[in-house]
Design a protein around this motif. Structure first.
Motif, PDB file in Angstrom:
ATOM      1  N   GLY A 180      -2.981   8.981   0.705  1.00 46.42           N
ATOM      2  CA  GLY A 180      -2.352   8.043  -0.222  1.00 46.42           C
ATOM      3  C   GLY A 180      -2.928   6.640  -0.088  1.00 46.42           C
TER       4      GLY A 180
ATOM      5  N   TRP B 293       0.789  -1.226   0.000  1.00 41.61           N
ATOM      6  CA  TRP B 293       0.000   0.000   0.000  1.00 41.61           C
ATOM      7  C   TRP B 293       0.825   1.281   0.000  1.00 41.61           C
ATOM      8  N   GLN B 294       2.134   1.210   0.201  1.00 38.00           N
ATOM      9  CA  GLN B 294       2.942   2.420   0.287  1.00 38.00           C
ATOM     10  C   GLN B 294       3.145   3.044  -1.090  1.00 38.00           C
ATOM     11  N   ALA B 295       3.174   4.352  -1.117  1.00 39.81           N
ATOM     12  CA  ALA B 295       3.223   5.101  -2.379  1.00 39.81           C
ATOM     13  C   ALA B 295       4.408   4.697  -3.257  1.00 39.81           C
ATOM     14  N   ASP B 296       5.564   4.449  -2.663  1.00 38.19           N
ATOM     15  CA  ASP B 296       6.759   4.124  -3.442  1.00 38.19           C
ATOM     16  C   ASP B 296       6.672   2.772  -4.134  1.00 38.19           C
TER      17      ASP B 296
ATOM     18  N   ASP C 200       0.157   7.936   5.773  1.00 42.93           N
ATOM     19  CA  ASP C 200      -0.343   8.734   4.650  1.00 42.93           C
ATOM     20  C   ASP C 200      -1.791   8.346   4.351  1.00 42.93           C
TER      21      ASP C 200
ATOM     22  N   ASN D 198      -6.290   6.588  -1.733  1.00 38.29           N
ATOM     23  CA  ASN D 198      -6.100   6.566  -3.185  1.00 38.29           C
ATOM     24  C   ASN D 198      -5.698   5.170  -3.661  1.00 38.29           C
ATOM     25  N   ALA D 199      -4.753   4.549  -2.969  1.00 38.69           N
ATOM     26  CA  ALA D 199      -4.303   3.208  -3.352  1.00 38.69           C
ATOM     27  C   ALA D 199      -5.435   2.196  -3.237  1.00 38.69           C
TER      28      ALA D 199
END
Length: 81
Positions: free
Chosen positions: A65, A25-28, A62, A68-69
Motif C-alpha cells: 500500500g 500515507w495510510q490507506a484510509d 503495509d 502504491n501511495a
C-alpha cells in the motif's frame, strides 16, 4: 548544465486532511485528488519543489500500500497543472 536549472522554491508538504506524515500515507486517509489539488495551488503561487516525509511505520504496516501511495503521489507530481 546546473546553472540552467530554475531556482528551487518550495516547502515541506503534508495534505490538509492529514494530521501528520503517517496519516498522509495510510490507506484510509491517502487522498491523491486532494494532493493533486494542493500541488496545483503550490505551483500556482510559484513553488516548484515539495518535500515529503517517508516514514517507516506505514511501510512496516503495509509495504504494498505504501508503494502504491508513493507511486500515486509521484504521478500527481508529474501531472501538469
Amino acid at each position: 548544465m546546473y546553472a540552467k536549472q530554475p531556482w528551487l522554491v518550495g516547502s515541506n508538504y503534508i495534505p490538509a486532511n492529514a494530521i501528520n506524515e503517517l496519516e498522509m500515507w495510510q490507506a484510509d486517509t491517502f487522498d491523491p485528488k486532494r494532493i493533486d489539488l494542493e500541488l496545483g495551488w503550490a505551483e500556482a503561487i510559484g513553488l516548484n519543489t515539495m518535500r515529503v516525509f517517508l516514514h517507516d511505520l506505514p511501510w512496516q504496516q503495509d509495504a504494498a500500500g505504501f508503494r502504491n501511495a508513493s507511486t500515486l503521489f509521484a504521478d500527481c507530481r508529474e501531472t501538469p497543472h
